[in-house]
Design an enzyme around this catalytic site. Structure first.
Site, short mmCIF file in Angstrom:
data_model
loop_
_atom_site.label_atom_id
_atom_site.label_comp_id
_atom_site.label_asym_id
_atom_site.label_seq_id
_atom_site.Cartn_x
_atom_site.Cartn_y
_atom_site.Cartn_z
NE ARG A 64 45.02 -22.64 -76.88
CZ ARG A 64 43.98 -21.98 -76.33
NH1 ARG A 64 42.71 -21.97 -76.78
NH2 ARG A 64 44.13 -20.80 -75.68
CB CYS A 122 47.35 -13.61 -71.55
SG CYS A 122 45.56 -13.49 -71.39
CB CYS A 182 42.57 -12.74 -65.36
SG CYS A 182 41.96 -13.73 -66.82
CB CYS A 205 47.19 -19.28 -67.30
SG CYS A 205 47.44 -17.70 -66.63
CE LYS A 215 37.98 -24.67 -72.26
NZ LYS A 215 38.58 -23.81 -71.29
CE LYS A 270 36.29 -20.90 -72.22
NZ LYS A 270 37.38 -20.36 -72.11
NE ARG A 289 37.64 -22.97 -77.50
CZ ARG A 289 38.17 -22.09 -76.73
NH1 ARG A 289 39.08 -22.38 -75.90
NH2 ARG A 289 37.49 -20.90 -76.78
CB CYS A 299 43.81 -20.57 -68.95
SG CYS A 299 42.74 -19.31 -69.93
#
Ligand code: SF4
Length: 1383
Positions: A872, A1248, A1287, A1242, A1020, A1018, A941, A1291
């Site tokens: 990414r 994934c 899931c 996603c 963001k 994370k 991120r 995302c």
């Protein structure tokens, strides 16, 4: 011929290229500056790094293929001019996979011109050039030397321009002709306009008699001038301009394959042509001249006309023979023929002992070889005894022969020797002459089938390896790919490599023709032991299935392509993997096979004569092997305990390992395996077996236990000598409907009952762990485990165990994100990296994944998963230059899976990158002034912002803030630079990863902001510009809302504590929208982001990663307390939030003009996937647009958080060009329903690892079904924000959508309703575990109601609340409250 030399003479000094003239003739005039080599191993003598090769012939070039494919070509760029022998153009396809430019000229003038083009190409390209030409006596008017030199010197490549097209265009003023990769020939000469033909022939090769005969009949001929790079799309374009009904692909080649290389090159486009009603025929042209050309053309044309034409006709006289009449044969090549043809082409002294079709028996073949060898030994003895009785020439010849025969290395043509012997024909010569056929020393090949890989054949194979015979070559063709046949088959490659004395290669001619040729050449010239070529050629009634099977076998690693030469001095060259994946060497296989090999080598008892093949010996080998194994077991002592697990989330695996460790510490002989690693045969021999299984999908056993369970559930084994117990992990609330309750822990219950029914004794009763218990599944486990120990007679007390390694430990011990990443990258035995490095590489923007579509298939084949990596990019502000776009596009093709993704955080994501390509990928990204640092991991991120096309000034400000925040919060570690960029030429840039700092020997690293453990999770940050919320400003740890005064962003309102990830049924997890902290000035915003992050760093939960996000810290602490701590660090307070209005969180598509008059186009990219499909060649179109932007120095790309793109800053004068390109590549289509335009998903399957259900591949399908209904309801133009994820990690931010589907298990989703249209309200679960049918059944009536009952302007998310379908979620922590009863 001389023209090519003339060009070399003119250009060699200008281009600084040493010229080598191979195979000089006595008559030629020598050029002083040329080097003349007569060797046919020319490349061994070439030292210059930019050599030009002249006059090499096809045969010599072919035998140089191994050198050119590795070794000598590594650091050199060649220009090779090949005089094609006998017009056999199989030499061209031999080099197809080498990455060289391959040019084919067809007459003297072209040879002259293409020689110049070769230099031009070599000047600007990184690749070597091979120019194939036919020697001709035609005269050509040479160009002035000065003009040629000037032409070369003035040639340069514009950024991103096509090398070939540029070289051809550059030559045109001098040559008067604009060449092209493909040329259409007809009777009037060169033609490119639209024409109509009955049949069109695409010809690889040059044959004027043939083309003239075709032209006489007015058929179209497309001559291939450039075979590599092979521009399929260009050929497609040329074909699409012609009217024809029959397309014939003709290769002028001596190699007869079922699928000619040209056919394989075009395989992707042929279905389209067939679909358009064209008939496709492939044929092979042998030697054709004016005497047989007309007849051959008639045959081909007539064949085209019959209903079912014969494929693979081979027409003409064999090459090298003079033609008096043509032959036409319908040749379906035999299985072994393609490989044997290659052998015959390269080795004149060839002795093929048997053919697959005539006698594939390993014992017979090897027996025949042994017999021949014994006869030759006899002959050697005779000659040695009588040598002194011969004198003169005969003595010389016999001496030469003796040396070679004893060495077993070289071939020897004994014709002259036998003549001499027969001439003298004295009495003592006759015993020798009776064995005269053994004087011929030939390269001896046995051709075998996969019978060699089964028990009986394996013994012959073993003997063959043990003999170490230097003249013996073995070609094993594996043509039976049936599942039954695959099982039990031994891995001959591994087996042979274990010996270390043999050349071994694994090839698949329909995967890589060049690699197959190279291997056969290498094997043929290997003289230090046996040479074994394992060739894959799956037989199938349907020919295309053969290609498919080959592709799958190579791509999945079942049949890796490799070459192994143990005699090479450079260790790096000993094993060369020519495909992406290789089978993991199963330890059990190696243990067993190594033992067998060692035993056999040592023990005289195992010597035997294959001609009297003896079963007893085989049994003996197995017995010895088994005894050794049992002896090993006996030494271990203690009661055996085997623990088998089936797990998809990792909990069952971890539990099994923990149980295994505890068993060992109690003195038991424990082993822990995934269920599928245990065969049923071995299972019966076990004593005590414990199963630990979790529950998948709709009550199924996880993937790595499926095969075992399938076997056991249908078996009638007698397990009376076995004792078992089972522990299951499940969630009693996972299936809320009563009728689904039986799914709870179903696999463990089923397994336990089945084993009991098969007579197994019970160690202790079935144990069940329930996620809903106070301590999760551990509650049940802690009660079950002591019972197990009791039944095994050991203490239930567990010794002190070290705590499990956590993410925090990994970060702390990683030496600032280094870990063992470098070592892991160097480990060629696996495509994976260690578990700890998998966590660390996330900080470098890299995720390890595996292709879940083929996971099961690979497992069945004993392979490790097909590991690859997602990379990414960090792209603050979502802004990409056209050059950066092109770099990502190129990397997707050269290193990735030929697609890339625009992510929900407005950046690029590449998939399918194998470990060995990772470093080059990261370097490539950095070379385009981007990086991947902190794109994932427990750090700040990528910072994204609104794309806002209508106001350039404000967008500049947004991007500026994004960059300032991103760079301010970038980790300081130098590990990224050290691991990935140590050998990258410096690229000028601001910001980005820190470079290596060395103080003496010690690395000086520090993380002033993060510290050595970075953040708990994370972090963001996004920026929205009202009224647009295309970044979902409420969904992130920090959401900044720009406040504009007089067209100037003066500051930001700051939202804190948004976050999406949850766990199904875990009410301690929930999605949350950000809480308003207040307003800050524009130039202070990065400091605010920093201080918010520091509070989270110090107060976030580092013990429980499921509770570690800022959203939980802020709720645990209270919004005011958190804000107070931030203000304390800042030293000042937030101002009151300023008023703002948000209208939506979607993208608006189409063209917009900004205040500077520039144009911006927001382009719909479904779910962010940039790829080429038959209907939508989007990737190619965007590449062309980017190339245009670079050329014209205009425009840029903007990526949006909704996964779309903007083609931005296009001045009016370029508008029409861009619009026509958008139209050409179907990028201008916005005629979609508003539902589709507002939807996103996603990635989920196949890459994934956390996906429970499809998302990106399925959402478009579901939307199509809903669209039909919306159309009927008149709602096509009403926007509904709909999102889907595989899931609950969220995302694609499903929890804020008006309608969302969140993956529960394959094909089943939780249906969420009630998010707001502007993205400030979390939705709520309406129904769990719904499939497509239920989704449509629920949603369609609701949409109908909305169509009739909605208030003016009322969005669907608000309507479902007002209409009472669902309660609103007023705050994240109330997400689980007020759920519908019948959920
Ligand atoms: S939401 Fe889940 S399935 Fe989708 S990409 Fe994220 S982690 Fe994977």
């Amino acid at each position: 011929m001389i023209t090519v030399a003339q060009i070399a003479e003119t250009l060699s000094s200008v281009a600084d290229s040493q010229v080598y003239y191979i195979n000089p003739t006595l008559t030629q005039t020598k050029v002083a500056s040329f080097e003349y080599l007569s060797s046919n191993d020319a490349f061994a003598f070439i030292e210059s790094s930019f050599p030009t090769i002249l006059n090499i012939n096809s045969h010599d070039l072919l035998t140089s293929l191994p050198s050119l494919s590795t070794g000598v070509s590594k650091d050199k760029k060649f220009i090779i001019n090949v005089a094609v022998s006998n017009r056999d153009y199989s030499i061209v396809t031999a080099f197809k996979d080498l990455g060289f430019n391959l040019l084919i000229s067809s007459n003297a003038k072209e040879s002259y011109d293409f020689s110049i083009v070769s230099y031009l190409l070599a000047k600007v390209s990184n690749q070597s050039v091979i120019h194939f030409y036919t020697p001709s006596k035609e005269s050509v008017t040479p160009y002035a030397q000065k003009s040629i030199a000037e032409l070369y010197q003035s040639f340069d490549l514009k950024a991103n321009a096509d090398e070939l097209e540029s070289a051809f265009a550059h030559l045109k003023p001098l040559s008067g002709k604009l060449y092209s990769e493909f040329e259409l020939l007809n009777p009037s000469g060169w033609l490119t306009s639209q024409s109509s033909f009955e049949q069109v022939f695409v010809l690889l090769g040059v044959n004027s008699a043939f083309t003239e005969a075709l032209q006489k009949q007015s058929h179209g001929i497309i001559s291939i001038k450039v075979y590599r790079p092979f521009k399929v799309s260009k050929l497609q374009t040329l074909l699409s301009g012609l009217k024809f009904s029959i397309l014939q692909l003709v290769e002028q080649s001596s190699i007869n394959l079922q699928f000619q290389p040209l056919f394989l090159d075009l395989i992707d486009v042929l279905p389209t042509l067939v679909g358009a009603g064209k008939k496709i025929i492939t044929s092979q042209l042998l030697s054709v001249d004016s005497s047989n050309a007309a007849h051959i053309v008639n045959t081909l044309v007539s064949n085209g006309k019959i209903e079912k034409p014969i494929q693979n006709l081979a027409l003409g006289q064999p090459f090298g023979t003079s033609s008096s009449a043509s032959t036409a044969a319908a040749a379906e090549p035999k299985v072994d023929e393609c490989y044997l043809k290659i052998l015959q082409q390269i080795e004149p002294n060839l002795n093929i002992l048997n053919y697959l079709s005539s006698n594939p028996s390993p014992e017979y073949s090897y027996g025949k070889f042994l017999y021949d060898e014994s006869q030759r030994s006899e002959l050697i003895k005779l000659v040695e005894a009588r040598l002194s009785s011969y004198s003169g020439k005969l003595n010389d010849l016999l001496t030469q022969w003796l040396i070679k025969a004893k060495e077993s290395k070289e071939t020897f043509d004994a014709t002259e020797l036998i003549d001499q012997l027969e001439k003298i024909s004295s009495g003592n010569a006759s015993p020798i002459l009776s064995l005269k056929e053994y004087f011929h020393l030939k390269s001896t090949w046995i051709v075998g089938s996969d019978n060699w890989a089964f028990d009986t054949g394996l013994t012959a194979f073993h003997e063959l390896l043990k003999s170490g015979n230097k003249r013996l070559k073995l070609l094993i063709i594996d043509s039976d790919a049936s599942v039954n046949r695959k099982q039990g088959k031994k891995n001959l490659g591994l087996y042979a490599m274990n010996y270390g004395n043999s050349y071994v290669s694994s090839v698949a001619i329909y995967s890589s023709y060049t690699q197959s040729l190279t291997s056969i050449l290498e094997a043929n010239s290997f003289h230090d032991g046996p040479a074994i070529v394992l060739a894959y050629l799956p037989k199938s009634e349907n020919h295309l299935d053969m290609l498919k099977e080959t592709k799958i076998a190579v791509d999945t690693g079942y049949w890796p392509l490799y070459r192994y030469n143990p005699t090479l001095t450079n260790q790096d060259d000993v094993f060369k993997l020519d495909s992406s994946f290789i089978k993991r060497e199963l330890q059990s296989f190696l243990d067993r096979e190594n033992k067998l090999t060692l035993l056999a080598s040592r023990s005289a008892k195992l010597e035997y004569n294959l001609q009297s093949y003896n079963k007893k010996v085989e049994r003996k080998i197995h017995q010895q092997s088994k005894d050794a194994f049992h002896a090993l077991l006996d030494n271990l002592g203690g009661e055996p305990l085997t623990i088998l697990y089936a797990s998809d989330g990792g909990n069952a695996t971890a539990l099994a390992k923990k149980l295994g460790n505890r068993a060992t510490s109690k003195g038991l002989k424990a082993k822990v395996l995934a269920m599928d690693e245990m065969s049923l045969d071995d299972f019966q021999l076990e004593t005590n077996v414990v199963f630990i299984t979790s529950t998948s999908g709709q009550g199924e056993i996880p993937g790595n236990g499926k095969q075992f369970w399938d076997g056991i559930k249908s078996s009638t084994l007698d397990l009376a000598t076995l004792k078992i117990s089972v522990f299951g992990l499940g969630d009693s609330k996972y299936w809320p409907r009563k009728q689904d309750a039986h799914y709870y822990n179903k696999p463990s219950k089923d397994l336990f009952n089945k084993l009991k029914n098969l007579g197994a004794g019970i160690l202790c009763d079935l144990g069940l762990g329930d996620d809903q218990d106070a301590d999760g599944f551990n509650t049940g486990y802690n009660a079950w485990e002591p019972k197990l120990w009791e039944s095994l007679g050991v203490s239930a007390e567990n010794a002190d165990e070290p705590p499990p390694i956590t993410n925090e430990d990994m970060k702390l011990n990683s030496n600032f994100l280094r870990g063992t990443i470098v070592e892991g990258l160097a480990d060629k035995t696996t495509g994976a990296i260690s578990a700890s490095d998998q966590q660390l590489t996330k900080f470098h923007g890299i995720y390890m994944q595996d292709d879940r579509d083929i996971r099961e298939e690979r497992k069945k084949q004993g392979l490790e998963p097909a590991y690859s990596f997602m990379v990414r990019v960090r792209l603050p502000g979502g802004l990409s230059t056209a050059a950066q776009w092109l770099k990502i596009d190129e990397l997707a093709d050269s290193r990735g899976n030929h697609t890339f993704k625009i992510t929900t955080r407005a950046t690029f994501q590449l998939h399918g990158i194998v470990k060995s390509d990772l470093k080059e990928t990261i370097k490539g990204i950095n070379s385009a002034v981007m990086d991947t640092v902190a794109a994932c991991g427990d750090v700040c991120r990528n910072v994204m912002c609104s794309a806002i096309p209508q106001n350039q000034h404000l967008h500049n400000q947004l991007v500026h803030s994004s960059k300032v925040i991103s760079e301010h919060l970038l980790p300081s570690t130098t590990a990224y630079h050290e691991i990935w960029l140590n050998d990258l030429e410096e690229v000028k840039r601001e910001g980005g990863p820190k470079k290596i700092k060395i103080g003496g020997d010690a690395l000086v690293d520090a993380e002033p902001l993060y510290g050595p453990t970075y953040l708990p999770r994370k972090y963001k940050v996004v920026i929205a510009l009202p009224p647009y919320n295309d970044v979902d400003v409420w969904a992130h740890d920090v959401g900044l809302i720009a406040i504009v005064e007089n067209n100037e962003i003066v500051g930001y309102n700051v939202l804190v504590g948004g976050g999406m990830g949850t766990t199904h049924n875990n009410t301690k997890t929930y999605p949350r929208t950000g809480s308003m902290f207040g307003y800050v000035a524009y130039d202070k915003v990065h400091l605010v982001c920093e201080k918010i992050m520091l509070v989270q760093r110090d107060f976030g939960d580092r013990k429980n990663r499921k509770h570690a996000r800022l959203k939980y810290t802020i709720d645990d602490m209270g919004v005011d307390v958190y804000k107070g701590k931030v203000e304390e660090l800042l030293g000042w307070k937030f101002e009151e939030a300023r008023p703002f209005r948000i209208d939506s969180n979607i993208d608006y598509f189409g063209w917009t003009k900004d205040e500077n008059g520039n144009n911006h186009y927001t382009c719909f990219i479904e779910n962010g996937r940039i790829e080429d499909t038959q209907e939508k060649p989007h990737k190619l179109g965007l590449k062309k647009i980017a190339q245009y932007m670079v050329k014209e120095n205009v425009g840029e790309f903007r990526l949006t958080g909704n996964q779309h793109i903007l083609i931005s800053k296009i001045p009016d004068e370029h508008l029409s060009t861009i619009k026509s390109m958008l139209a050409e590549f179907k990028l201008d289509n916005l005629n979609y329903s508003q539902l589709r335009l507002s939807s996103s998903s996603c990635v989920a399957f196949p890459t994934c690892g956390l996906a429970m259900a499809e998302a990106e591949r399925y959402l478009p399908v579901l939307v199509s079904k809903l669209e039909e209904e919306l159309e009927k309801l008149g709602l096509r133009n009403d926007s509904v924000v709909m999102r889907m994820t595989g899931c609950p990690n969220g995302c694609a931010r499903p929890w804020l959508a008006e309608v969302a589907l969140v993956g529960k298990s394959y094909g089943f989703y939780n249906l969420m309703l009630g998010g707001s249209y502007i993205g400030d309200r979390v939705n709520k679960c309406f129904k769990t575990n719904v499939n497509e049918e239920e989704v449509l059944k629920i949603l369609v009536p609701m949409f109908a109601k909305w169509a009739t009952d909605r208030l003016d302007g009322e969005h669907f998310g608000d309507f479902v609340i007002r209409a009472g379908y669902i309660k609103p979620t007023l705050e994240g922590k109330y997400f689980w409250d007020d759920l519908p009863e019948d959920i």
